[in-house]
Write a protein that holds these residues in place. Structure first.
Motif, PDB file in Angstrom:
ATOM      1  N   THR A  87       0.804  -1.465  -0.178  1.00 34.44           N
ATOM      2  CA  THR A  87       0.111   0.011   0.104  1.00 34.44           C
ATOM      3  C   THR A  87       0.965   1.361  -0.012  1.00 34.44           C
ATOM      4  O   THR A  87       0.509   2.266  -0.908  1.00 34.44           O
ATOM      5  N   LEU A  88       2.011   1.343   0.751  1.00 34.62           N
ATOM      6  CA  LEU A  88       3.012   2.298   0.700  1.00 34.62           C
ATOM      7  C   LEU A  88       3.610   2.612  -0.361  1.00 34.62           C
ATOM      8  O   LEU A  88       3.729   3.605  -0.878  1.00 34.62           O
ATOM      9  N   GLN A  89       4.018   1.408  -1.002  1.00 39.60           N
ATOM     10  CA  GLN A  89       4.807   1.406  -2.159  1.00 39.60           C
ATOM     11  C   GLN A  89       4.023   2.164  -3.321  1.00 39.60           C
ATOM     12  O   GLN A  89       4.532   2.792  -4.302  1.00 39.60           O
ATOM     13  N   GLU A  90       2.740   1.663  -3.361  1.00 39.00           N
ATOM     14  CA  GLU A  90       1.882   2.221  -4.458  1.00 39.00           C
ATOM     15  C   GLU A  90       1.622   3.616  -4.196  1.00 39.00           C
ATOM     16  O   GLU A  90       1.781   4.571  -5.148  1.00 39.00           O
ATOM     17  N   LYS A  91       1.594   4.113  -3.211  1.00 37.22           N
ATOM     18  CA  LYS A  91       1.211   5.200  -2.719  1.00 37.22           C
ATOM     19  C   LYS A  91       2.711   6.131  -3.115  1.00 37.22           C
ATOM     20  O   LYS A  91       2.512   7.513  -3.785  1.00 37.22           O
TER      21      LYS A  91
ATOM     22  N   GLU B  88       6.392   7.925   5.839  1.00 36.79           N
ATOM     23  CA  GLU B  88       5.918   7.019   5.224  1.00 36.79           C
ATOM     24  C   GLU B  88       7.088   6.367   4.690  1.00 36.79           C
ATOM     25  O   GLU B  88       7.403   5.037   4.269  1.00 36.79           O
ATOM     26  N   LYS B  89       8.045   7.018   3.928  1.00 40.01           N
ATOM     27  CA  LYS B  89       9.241   6.498   3.410  1.00 40.01           C
ATOM     28  C   LYS B  89      10.172   5.781   4.675  1.00 40.01           C
ATOM     29  O   LYS B  89      10.612   4.550   4.239  1.00 40.01           O
ATOM     30  N   LYS B  90      10.040   6.315   5.790  1.00 37.69           N
ATOM     31  CA  LYS B  90      11.058   5.552   6.718  1.00 37.69           C
ATOM     32  C   LYS B  90      10.276   4.276   7.004  1.00 37.69           C
ATOM     33  O   LYS B  90      10.770   3.301   7.378  1.00 37.69           O
ATOM     34  N   GLU B  91       8.892   4.418   7.146  1.00 39.30           N
ATOM     35  CA  GLU B  91       8.077   3.248   7.440  1.00 39.30           C
ATOM     36  C   GLU B  91       8.126   2.068   6.427  1.00 39.30           C
ATOM     37  O   GLU B  91       8.247   0.919   6.716  1.00 39.30           O
ATOM     38  N   VAL B  92       8.341   2.506   5.121  1.00 47.23           N
ATOM     39  CA  VAL B  92       8.679   1.526   4.097  1.00 47.23           C
ATOM     40  C   VAL B  92      10.255   1.073   4.263  1.00 47.23           C
ATOM     41  O   VAL B  92      10.062  -0.471   4.323  1.00 47.23           O
ATOM     42  N   GLN B  93      11.113   1.434   4.797  1.00 43.04           N
ATOM     43  CA  GLN B  93      12.295   0.935   5.035  1.00 43.04           C
ATOM     44  C   GLN B  93      12.189  -0.002   6.256  1.00 43.04           C
ATOM     45  O   GLN B  93      12.646  -0.973   6.269  1.00 43.04           O
TER      46      GLN B  93
END
Length: 78
Positions: free
Chosen positions: A36-40, A50-55
């Motif tokens: 979901t985050l990568q799509e966003k 959110e980028k930090k959360e992806v990592q």
């Protein structure tokens, strides 16, 4: 002893299968959130947090996979 009650080894197997199911569900939930985050982020709509959360999710997913591998090793060892 009554046979309708699980033996010690059977109980351990059931417990490990339950652990495997629970940890697998946790992994799937993490992957869903990551996707979901990568799509966003693909559309340039994600924040720095959110980028930090992806990592962090990527790291957590690898740890979760290792946890699942350990449970599987235990299940098939004995």
């Amino acid at each position: 002893m009554e046979t309708r009650y699980a033996q010690g080894s059977e109980l351990k197997t059931v417990e490990m299968r339950l652990d495997l199911k629970i940890e697998g569900d946790v992994l799937n939930s993490m992957r869903d959130r990551l996707w979901t985050l990568q799509e966003k982020c693909e559309y340039g709509k994600c924040s720095t947090e959110e980028k930090k959360e992806v990592q962090q999710l990527k790291e957590d997913i690898e740890l979760q996979k290792e946890k699942l591998r350990e449970i599987q090793k235990q299940m098939y060892k004995g």
